[in-house]
Design a protein around this motif. Structure first.
Motif, PDB file in Angstrom:
ATOM      1  N   THR A 262      43.302  36.036  51.920  1.00 36.58           N
ATOM      2  CA  THR A 262      43.580  35.925  50.483  1.00 36.58           C
ATOM      3  C   THR A 262      44.445  34.705  50.198  1.00 36.58           C
TER       4      THR A 262
ATOM      5  N   LEU B  23      45.590  37.696  42.657  1.00 34.40           N
ATOM      6  CA  LEU B  23      45.407  38.497  43.871  1.00 34.40           C
ATOM      7  C   LEU B  23      46.665  38.501  44.736  1.00 34.40           C
TER       8      LEU B  23
ATOM      9  N   LEU C 252      45.784  45.343  46.970  1.00 32.37           N
ATOM     10  CA  LEU C 252      44.334  45.173  46.915  1.00 32.37           C
ATOM     11  C   LEU C 252      43.788  44.598  48.218  1.00 32.37           C
ATOM     12  N   HIS C 253      44.408  43.514  48.735  1.00 32.64           N
ATOM     13  CA  HIS C 253      43.845  42.971  49.981  1.00 32.64           C
ATOM     14  C   HIS C 253      44.157  43.882  51.158  1.00 32.64           C
TER      15      HIS C 253
ATOM     16  N   ASP D 280      39.935  49.849  44.852  1.00 31.10           N
ATOM     17  CA  ASP D 280      40.751  48.642  45.078  1.00 31.10           C
ATOM     18  C   ASP D 280      39.883  47.478  45.539  1.00 31.10           C
ATOM     19  N   CYS D 281      38.931  47.782  46.413  1.00 34.82           N
ATOM     20  CA  CYS D 281      38.085  46.719  46.968  1.00 34.82           C
ATOM     21  C   CYS D 281      37.230  46.091  45.871  1.00 34.82           C
TER      22      CYS D 281
ATOM     23  N   TYR E 131      39.431  43.885  43.914  1.00 29.59           N
ATOM     24  CA  TYR E 131      39.691  42.641  44.645  1.00 29.59           C
ATOM     25  C   TYR E 131      38.525  41.662  44.464  1.00 29.59           C
TER      26      TYR E 131
END
Lengths: 479, 376
Positions: free
Chosen positions: A193, A206, A212-213, A281-282, A285
């Protein structure tokens, strides 16, 4: 290709079609240009192909800005992994190697040949100086990011290698399990990220949402751990945390024992539930990625992970062999994951529903799995709503076409009803005629019955009286 | 249970406080030692909570004079109005009188006696069209559906009442109002959702599934709905303390809020969890479930309606029930989360367990009474 594979595909034309389509139509967003590469970089790509089956293709199609940094990042982590995985390296040698790996990156010419002969990625470390050379050519900002992640991952791996309890007894709590996944995958997510944002290929927001990551890495790693339960068990590794399996079986070994298959399946649902909760979450992202090649790079593994979860879910084969998604399905997923967020959301929803359809009410996590699948669907609706305000008010917000369709449907269902009633009546008529026919064949005298009805006699006459009437009707008596 | 309020709400009148939702609200208020509660209900002999801080008044809210008398005596700071007849049949007159006239009477009394916050229990059906029209992740931007467009008269009366409550906001300036729209309430004391599903199981109907079960549905535990009412009352009282009017994006007064468990589940998954708690062995075994397509279900229900119509009865399964169990119906509660600080405090599964424990106890008691009578 093996003949068994050909047979498999001939029986499934849909999958064969996906493979052909992918091979024919897939156009890389970017292609590396080997003529402009140094011999060292050439070597690096050679090792990328050698060490990674799934990642090398997507890495090689990355935006030129990040192609080499991510390739080198991958090889460095792979080198670290090769040392960690090798159980023949004594601890007193392994731990300092892992902890000091970050310094090795700045030592031109460093190589390592201490791996066991059969370690599959041994050659990468034997010729690691190529990677170090190319690392030195990267932009300083990229080098800093890679150094930071390498240092933290090395330290984490060193800690786990020394933790005897972890090695012998396996992972204990869910917290430990997620911590482990953080070291081997969450950190990679963070590094990537930061590289994307530094290269201006992803939204800098991000960086403000590290959860998220983290979820991106957690989902991938947890899926690997779930899928590899059989393989890891054979290799004496226990990644499923005690906190989860102890709810379903008494000893870890029972998971693989066919006598405890029902409990093991419930345990696998528990593991899958934990991974499934990361899915929204993915998706979030992926919404933050700006560049198509980076999007593909991130989305393909996520789609594969969702597909893998769905084949593993409530599948007893998980405990008998390596469960995999088929090649055809993989090609279809790659096609769908290299387009846009909406298509990838469709993939997530499809597998959420597949999982939900296999859900078993006797599973202790039945409702929680239903909720997790529902959350994925709701999250997608939040990004790509299928309904607009007013859609529920007929006459206020509904489109003329929708109303027309509704009317047609109603008319159709009315006709369905008419046909149904006609069918019932026809059946009744046929049965009545048949019965009358059979009675007639058996000698029933309907002519007499009609005669009586004509005279207005609806009552069934008493037998003696009836006989008399019959005689009278015939006109002569019998003695 | 711990005190969910921070600080006092003063004197709170809970209208319908002996009802299903109302008594949960009273229960939650009873944990706050600084709050006094007066319960108004048609009959106050059921669902009573014994506490020196709670008084009970028999009151028919359709009678303005009775309402005035009680308000003159209690002078409430906060009114939480949950009273509504049970949704059943076309009892138009009663629905209109309680929901519309009753609410108007309460508003009048609140305006006359200086009430500061008025929270009304509306319904998530307020935006629902004909049964079978999907509701997918709807939020408060969706317009209410009433009058000719609303097939359920009950819902029309709820919408009319909600509109009256929201219109009364800041008239006079010291009165702030808002509406809570809960979706699919269930829990202890439930007379509709859980009992309906239990009856289906006891009759052996749980082995049928209508439609493919991909429709998400919101069911909300009653304790969470009660909690949302407290939050709304607190937020209105807090608004009074602001020196300037709140921003449009933060306003609570004059607003309606959907309230759910924030856990939409597939319709039949909720039912199967209920049936599992009821000890139903067939409903939890996927190999024993008969799945009927929605269109086949409609056809069968249609025939049943005809046959029962001939005999002058209403069938257990009708077309509106088929449509109901095959439709999507779930909401986004971002507004309540943001403006009320609402988060469900009880998970849906825990809610089902609590509700079913209570319902099975009531069932056992009813059965025991029956056998007692037979024995006499």
């Amino acid at each position: 290709m093996k003949s068994s594979e050909i047979l498999y595909l001939l029986a499934r034309p849909q999958e064969l079609r996906s493979i052909i389509q992918w091979k024919l139509w897939h156009q890389p967003v970017h292609e590396r240009d080997p003529t402009k590469e140094s011999p060292e970089l050439h070597k690096c790509f050679f090792y990328l192909d050698m060490t990674s089956r799934s990642f090398s293709a997507v890495i090689k199609e990355l935006h030129p800005e990040l192609l080499v940094p991510i390739c080198i990042f991958y090889l460095i982590l792979r080198g670290l992994d090769t040392i960690e995985d090798d159980m023949t390296i004594p601890l007193e040698e392994k731990v300092p190697l892992l902890e000091n790996f970050v310094n090795i990156l700045d030592q031109p010419g460093w190589t390592y040949s201490g791996n066991h002969e059969r370690e599959k990625d041994r050659d990468l470390l034997v010729e690691f100086h190529y990677v170090i050379t190319e690392f030195g050519k990267l932009k300083p900002a990229y080098r800093d990011i890679i150094r930071d992640i390498t240092e933290r991952m090395g330290a984490g791996m060193a800690r786990y290698a020394q933790d005897k309890e972890h090695v012998v007894a396996g992972i204990q709590t869910i917290k430990d399990y997620e911590q482990y996944c953080h070291y081997v995958a969450g950190l990679v997510g963070e590094g990537l990220t930061r590289l994307f944002v530094e290269g201006k290929l992803a939204n800098e927001m991000l960086m403000e949402r590290p959860d998220l990551h983290e979820s991106m890495g957690q989902l991938l790693q947890q899926v690997n751990i779930i899928r590899d339960i059989h393989e890891d068990f054979v290799d004496h590794r226990k990644f499923w945390p005690r906190e989860i399996w102890s709810k379903h079986v008494d000893k870890f070994e029972d998971l693989l024992d066919p006598a405890h298959r029902a409990a093991a399946l419930n345990c696998s649902s528990d593991m899958i539930l934990n991974a499934l909760r990361r899915a929204p979450d993915c998706i979030y992202y992926l919404a933050g990625i700006r560049d198509q090649s980076v999007f593909n790079f991130c989305a393909i593994p996520q789609s594969m992970a969702m597909a893998t979860l769905s084949v593993c879910f409530r599948n007893p084969a998980l405990f008998e062999r390596n469960v995999k998604i088929s090649k055809g399905e993989a090609c279809q997923l790659m096609m769908e994951s290299t387009q846009n967020l909406e298509t990838v959301c469709g993939v997530f929803r499809r597998f959420a529903r597949k999982i939900h359809q296999k859900n078993d009410p006797r599973d202790p996590n039945f409702l929680q799995i239903s909720i997790a699948c529902g959350k994925i669907e709701q999250f997608i609706e939040g990004i790509f709503p299928s309904q607009v305000p007013g859609a529920t008010a007929v006459g206020q917000g509904a489109t003329p076409e929708a109303l027309e369709k509704k009317k047609a449907e109603e008319a159709e269902s009315r006709w369905d009803m008419v046909y149904m009633m006609l069918a019932v009546l026809a059946t009744l008529a046929t049965v009545t005629l048949l019965m009358l026919g059979v009675a007639w064949l058996a000698g029933a005298r309907f002519d007499l019955a009609f005669e009586q009805i004509k005279q207005g006699n609806f009552k069934i006459p008493a037998p003696a009286e009836a006989a008399k009437q019959v005689q009278e009707a015939r006109g002569h008596g019998e003695l | 249970m711990a005190d969910l309020l921070q600080g006092s709400l003063g004197h709170v009148v809970v209208v319908g406080g002996c009802g299903f939702l109302g008594h949960h609200i009273v229960q939650q208020l009873s944990h706050n030692v600084e709050t006094r509660v007066s319960v108004l209900d048609l009959f106050t002999n059921r669902n009573r909570i014994d506490s020196p801080r709670i008084s009970y008044y028999d009151c028919d809210i359709t009678n303005l004079e009775t309402v005035r008398e009680i308000f003159a005596k209690t002078k409430p700071d906060v009114v939480i109005h949950t009273a509504s007849p049970v949704f059943s049949g076309p009892q138009n007159e009663l629905m209109y009188r309680v929901n519309v006239v009753g609410t108007d009477n309460l508003l009048k009394a609140a305006q006359e006696y200086g009430t500061r916050a008025f929270v009304y229990t509306s319904s998530a059906s307020a935006i629902m069209g004909p049964v079978g029209t999907d509701i997918i992740n709807a939020d408060e931007r969706w317009p209410v559906v009433y009058g000719d467009a609303q097939p359920e008269y009950y819902t029309t009366t709820k919408v009319l009442a909600e509109k009256a409550v929201l219109a009364a906001n800041r008239t006079p300036a010291t009165l702030l109002t808002c509406a809570i729209r809960p979706a699919g309430i269930f829990g202890e004391g439930d007379v509709q959702a859980l009992p309906g599903m239990l009856t289906a199981s006891r009759k052996g109907q749980s082995k049928f599934q209508l439609g493919p079960n991909n429709n998400l549905f919101d069911f909300t535990y009653v304790g969470n709905v009660a909690y949302a009412h407290l939050l709304a009352a607190v937020a209105l009282m807090h608004t009074h303390k602001l020196s300037v009017a709140p921003l449009d994006s933060e306003r609570v007064d004059g607003e309606a809020f959907f309230i759910t468990n924030d856990q939409p589940v597939y319709f039949w998954d909720f039912a199967r969890t209920v049936w599992r708690e009821a000890g139903d062995k067939v409903a939890v075994d996927p190999s024993k479930i008969w799945i009927l397509s929605t269109s086949l279900g409609l056809l069968i229900a249609g025939i049943m309606e005809w046959i029962f119509w001939i005999f002058g009865k209403t069938p257990n399964l009708d077309r509106s029930k088929v449509r109901f169990s095959a439709m999507s119906r779930y909401y986004s509660i971002d507004k309540a989360k943001k403006r009320l600080g609402y988060e469900p405090i009880v998970d849906i599964e825990e809610g089902i367990k609590r509700g079913m424990k209570d319902l099975l106890r009531r069932e056992a008691e009813a059965n025991a009474q029956k056998t007692d009578k037979k024995g006499q």
